[in-house]
Write a protein that holds these residues in place. Structure first.
Motif, mmCIF file in Angstrom:
data_model
loop_
_atom_site.group_PDB
_atom_site.id
_atom_site.type_symbol
_atom_site.label_atom_id
_atom_site.label_comp_id
_atom_site.label_asym_id
_atom_site.label_seq_id
_atom_site.Cartn_x
_atom_site.Cartn_y
_atom_site.Cartn_z
ATOM 1 N N VAL A 97 0.841 -1.194 0.000
ATOM 2 C CA VAL A 97 0.000 0.000 0.000
ATOM 3 C C VAL A 97 0.875 1.243 0.000
ATOM 4 O O VAL A 97 1.986 1.236 0.530
ATOM 5 N N ASP A 98 0.369 2.295 -0.631
ATOM 6 C CA ASP A 98 1.024 3.590 -0.620
ATOM 7 C C ASP A 98 0.431 4.431 0.501
ATOM 8 O O ASP A 98 -0.783 4.403 0.726
ATOM 9 N N ILE A 99 1.292 5.192 1.158
ATOM 10 C CA ILE A 99 0.865 6.145 2.173
ATOM 11 C C ILE A 99 1.001 7.524 1.532
ATOM 12 O O ILE A 99 2.096 7.918 1.123
ATOM 13 N N ARG A 100 -0.120 8.231 1.424
ATOM 14 C CA ARG A 100 -0.135 9.521 0.734
ATOM 15 C C ARG A 100 -0.750 10.588 1.626
ATOM 16 O O ARG A 100 -1.779 10.369 2.256
ATOM 17 N N LEU A 101 -0.120 11.731 1.604
ATOM 18 C CA LEU A 101 -0.580 12.876 2.375
ATOM 19 C C LEU A 101 -1.251 13.867 1.441
ATOM 20 O O LEU A 101 -0.673 14.269 0.436
ATOM 21 N N GLN A 102 -2.480 14.232 1.771
ATOM 22 C CA GLN A 102 -3.219 15.212 0.976
ATOM 23 C C GLN A 102 -3.086 16.565 1.657
ATOM 24 O O GLN A 102 -3.451 16.710 2.823
ATOM 25 N N SER A 103 -2.554 17.551 0.939
ATOM 26 C CA SER A 103 -2.419 18.883 1.521
ATOM 27 C C SER A 103 -3.169 19.895 0.672
ATOM 28 O O SER A 103 -2.846 20.110 -0.494
ATOM 29 N N ASN A 104 -4.187 20.467 1.248
ATOM 30 C CA ASN A 104 -5.037 21.474 0.594
ATOM 31 C C ASN A 104 -5.490 21.023 -0.794
ATOM 32 O O ASN A 104 -6.007 19.933 -0.952
ATOM 33 N N ASP A 105 -5.299 21.843 -1.816
ATOM 34 C CA ASP A 105 -5.767 21.523 -3.164
ATOM 35 C C ASP A 105 -4.694 20.883 -4.033
ATOM 36 O O ASP A 105 -4.906 20.652 -5.215
ATOM 37 N N LYS A 106 -3.546 20.604 -3.467
ATOM 38 C CA LYS A 106 -2.435 20.063 -4.241
ATOM 39 C C LYS A 106 -2.591 18.558 -4.442
ATOM 40 O O LYS A 106 -3.405 17.902 -3.798
ATOM 41 N N GLU A 107 -1.781 18.039 -5.347
ATOM 42 C CA GLU A 107 -1.747 16.594 -5.578
ATOM 43 C C GLU A 107 -1.252 15.886 -4.311
ATOM 44 O O GLU A 107 -0.430 16.448 -3.580
ATOM 45 N N PRO A 108 -1.720 14.680 -4.048
ATOM 46 C CA PRO A 108 -1.234 13.938 -2.876
ATOM 47 C C PRO A 108 0.278 13.728 -2.951
ATOM 48 O O PRO A 108 0.839 13.533 -4.021
ATOM 49 N N ILE A 109 0.912 13.756 -1.789
ATOM 50 C CA ILE A 109 2.356 13.536 -1.689
ATOM 51 C C ILE A 109 2.580 12.121 -1.186
ATOM 52 O O ILE A 109 2.056 11.731 -0.140
ATOM 53 N N MET A 110 3.365 11.345 -1.943
ATOM 54 C CA MET A 110 3.701 9.980 -1.539
ATOM 55 C C MET A 110 4.729 10.071 -0.410
ATOM 56 O O MET A 110 5.807 10.633 -0.590
ATOM 57 N N ILE A 111 4.369 9.549 0.764
ATOM 58 C CA ILE A 111 5.308 9.617 1.884
ATOM 59 C C ILE A 111 5.884 8.263 2.255
ATOM 60 O O ILE A 111 6.772 8.173 3.089
ATOM 61 N N GLY A 112 5.388 7.211 1.642
ATOM 62 C CA GLY A 112 5.945 5.899 1.924
ATOM 63 C C GLY A 112 5.125 4.777 1.334
ATOM 64 O O GLY A 112 4.064 4.993 0.751
ATOM 65 N N GLN A 113 5.676 3.584 1.490
ATOM 66 C CA GLN A 113 4.991 2.373 1.042
ATOM 67 C C GLN A 113 5.268 1.293 2.081
ATOM 68 O O GLN A 113 6.386 1.168 2.573
ATOM 69 N N ILE A 114 4.226 0.561 2.434
ATOM 70 C CA ILE A 114 4.401 -0.559 3.355
ATOM 71 C C ILE A 114 3.876 -1.810 2.688
ATOM 72 O O ILE A 114 3.121 -1.750 1.715
#
Length: 123
Positions: free
Chosen positions: A51-68
C-alpha cells in the motif's frame, strides 16, 4: 498471520484466537483503505500486497510519503488515540488485509494478557 511483525512471537493457539476477531478484506489497485482525517477505531495489517501512504495537503496533488507491505501494521496511532487518520492508505495492486477493532483487541487482551503484551512490545 505469522508473517505480521506484531504477531511473530504469538503461539499458534494465540494466533487462532486472534483470527476470530479479525475481518479479512481485499482491495484492488487504487482503492482507498484509509482516508486522511477520518476517525476510526481499527488497526490494520497487510497479509498480501503493498500500500502507498499519501498525504493530501489542501488543493495540491497527494504527496507519496511511503509504502508498506506484507507483514506491516498501520492505523495503530488512530486506534489508540481516537484521533484523525494522518494520511490516505491506497492499495498498490491487489491487497489482502486484516482489520481489528479497538473493542475486539481489548477483549482479546483481557482474555490472553500475555499475548497482548507480546503484540504491544512489537508495535
Amino acid at each position: 498471520m505469522n508473517e505480521v511483525t506484531a504477531f511473530q512471537d504469538l503461539l499458534v493457539s494465540e494466533i487462532k484466537e486472534l483470527m476470530y476477531i479479525c475481518d479479512f478484506l481485499q482491495y484492488d489497485d487504487g482503492e482507498t483503505i484509509v482516508r486522511q482525517n477520518e476517525v476510526d477505531e481499527h488497526i490494520f495489517g497487510i497479509i498480501e500486497g503493498k500500500v502507498d501512504i499519501r498525504l493530501q495537503s489542501n488543493d495540491k496533488e497527494p504527496i507519496m510519503i511511503g509504502q508498506i507491505q506484507r507483514g506491516d501494521i498501520f492505523g495503530e496511532a488512530s486506534m489508540f488515540l481516537n484521533a484523525q487518520r494522518t494520511a490516505n492508505v491506497i492499495a498498490k495492486g491487489p491487497v489482502v488485509i486484516f482489520r481489528i477493532s479497538r473493542n475486539n483487541l481489548v477483549r482479546y487482551i483481557d482474555k490472553l494478557p500475555k499475548a497482548g503484551l507480546k503484540i504491544f512490545l512489537q508495535l
